[in-house]
Design a protein around this motif. Sequence first.
Motif, PDB file in Angstrom:
ATOM      1  N   UNK A 132      -6.490  63.508  96.962  1.00 22.72           N
ATOM      2  CA  UNK A 132      -7.650  62.862  97.354  1.00 22.72           C
ATOM      3  C   UNK A 132      -7.334  61.651  97.844  1.00 22.72           C
ATOM      4  N   UNK A 133      -6.348  60.942  97.364  1.00 22.92           N
ATOM      5  CA  UNK A 133      -5.990  59.445  98.018  1.00 22.92           C
ATOM      6  C   UNK A 133      -5.444  59.758  99.311  1.00 22.92           C
ATOM      7  N   UNK A 134      -4.742  60.811  99.743  1.00 24.24           N
ATOM      8  CA  UNK A 134      -3.944  61.192 100.871  1.00 24.24           C
ATOM      9  C   UNK A 134      -5.142  61.811 101.954  1.00 24.24           C
ATOM     10  N   UNK A 135      -6.060  62.420 101.547  1.00 23.79           N
ATOM     11  CA  UNK A 135      -6.899  63.098 102.596  1.00 23.79           C
ATOM     12  C   UNK A 135      -8.234  62.242 102.723  1.00 23.79           C
ATOM     13  N   UNK A 136      -8.520  61.250 101.843  1.00 21.87           N
ATOM     14  CA  UNK A 136      -9.663  60.339 102.105  1.00 21.87           C
ATOM     15  C   UNK A 136      -9.241  58.985 102.332  1.00 21.87           C
ATOM     16  N   UNK A 137      -9.001  58.556 103.393  1.00 24.46           N
ATOM     17  CA  UNK A 137      -8.185  57.224 103.722  1.00 24.46           C
ATOM     18  C   UNK A 137      -9.494  56.150 103.266  1.00 24.46           C
ATOM     19  N   UNK A 138      -8.896  55.135 102.741  1.00 21.25           N
ATOM     20  CA  UNK A 138      -9.528  53.905 102.520  1.00 21.25           C
ATOM     21  C   UNK A 138     -10.428  53.498 103.285  1.00 21.25           C
ATOM     22  N   UNK A 139     -10.374  53.548 104.610  1.00 24.04           N
ATOM     23  CA  UNK A 139     -11.100  52.889 105.641  1.00 24.04           C
ATOM     24  C   UNK A 139     -12.098  53.779 106.248  1.00 24.04           C
ATOM     25  N   UNK A 140     -12.103  55.274 106.014  1.00 23.44           N
ATOM     26  CA  UNK A 140     -12.857  56.260 106.192  1.00 23.44           C
ATOM     27  C   UNK A 140     -13.878  56.533 105.149  1.00 23.44           C
ATOM     28  N   UNK A 141     -13.445  56.748 103.985  1.00 26.08           N
ATOM     29  CA  UNK A 141     -14.352  56.839 102.586  1.00 26.08           C
ATOM     30  C   UNK A 141     -13.684  56.549 101.471  1.00 26.08           C
ATOM     31  N   UNK A 142     -14.014  54.984 101.411  1.00 28.64           N
ATOM     32  CA  UNK A 142     -13.632  54.202 100.129  1.00 28.64           C
ATOM     33  C   UNK A 142     -14.100  54.585  98.847  1.00 28.64           C
ATOM     34  N   UNK A 143     -15.003  54.959  98.580  1.00 31.29           N
ATOM     35  CA  UNK A 143     -15.356  55.225  97.305  1.00 31.29           C
ATOM     36  C   UNK A 143     -14.783  56.532  96.759  1.00 31.29           C
ATOM     37  N   UNK A 144     -14.581  57.573  97.721  1.00 37.78           N
ATOM     38  CA  UNK A 144     -13.936  58.755  97.161  1.00 37.78           C
ATOM     39  C   UNK A 144     -12.436  58.264  96.825  1.00 37.78           C
TER      40      UNK A 144
END
Length: 235
Positions: free
Chosen positions: A103-115
């Motif tokens: 999940x950390x790799x696929x949902x980058x902080x700048x794009x989807x921070x909560x996930x």
Amino acid sequence: MWGYMSLLPVFLALWAIAGVWIVFGISVVNGTVDLSKGFPFISFCGSYPPQSCIFSQLLNVGAAMAAWICIVRYHQLRDWGVATWHNQLILWSGLLCALGTSIVGNFQEKNQKPTHLVGAFLAFILGNLYFWLQLLLSWRMKGLPRPGAPWIQPLRLILCSLCLILTVATVILYSAALRSAAAACEWAVAMLLFMLFGLLAVDFSSLDGCSLCLQPRQGLGPPPGSPVSLQVQLS
């Protein structure tokens, strides 16, 4: 001689450690990360292309290897006589750690921070829990096999303790707006978790390989013309 199963944890550790530092290096070279403004979090280094693509692939492959290691470890502990409920608790904490890594790799902080933060929680907190549970298991079951040198268990205790302390420090420092110090602690926690996975090579040293066995559920007969069980040798 160690079999390929004992080399998989070592490969995972080397893959992850080398990979995240390569992503860090690329982000510094292309100017995504400016070290004069502070030390970055791992996720920030992997938030922008082209390194974000490498970061995602790196963590996805690493998560797949970690999940496979957790499954093999589950079967090994089962064969050693570990209670099912305890063994399943260890297994699921490891699998959720692997899921969080992906999940950390696929949902980058700048794009989807909560996930992204949910994935980070699973990866770091449950990853640490995975190894603490195994330490507690080794203390409770005195007859549990302990492969490797006598210093392996104390080393694991030290690494798990440091991992826990630095995880708490990361949260405290981040809350105090000391971002560079918090980021340094996060990097240290990641390296410790990678090393703990690598140390499972000692436990797998007696394994030459593994096999997948498919069997019908009890009470259900095999369909006509099919074998009772299918065994696919993987080693």
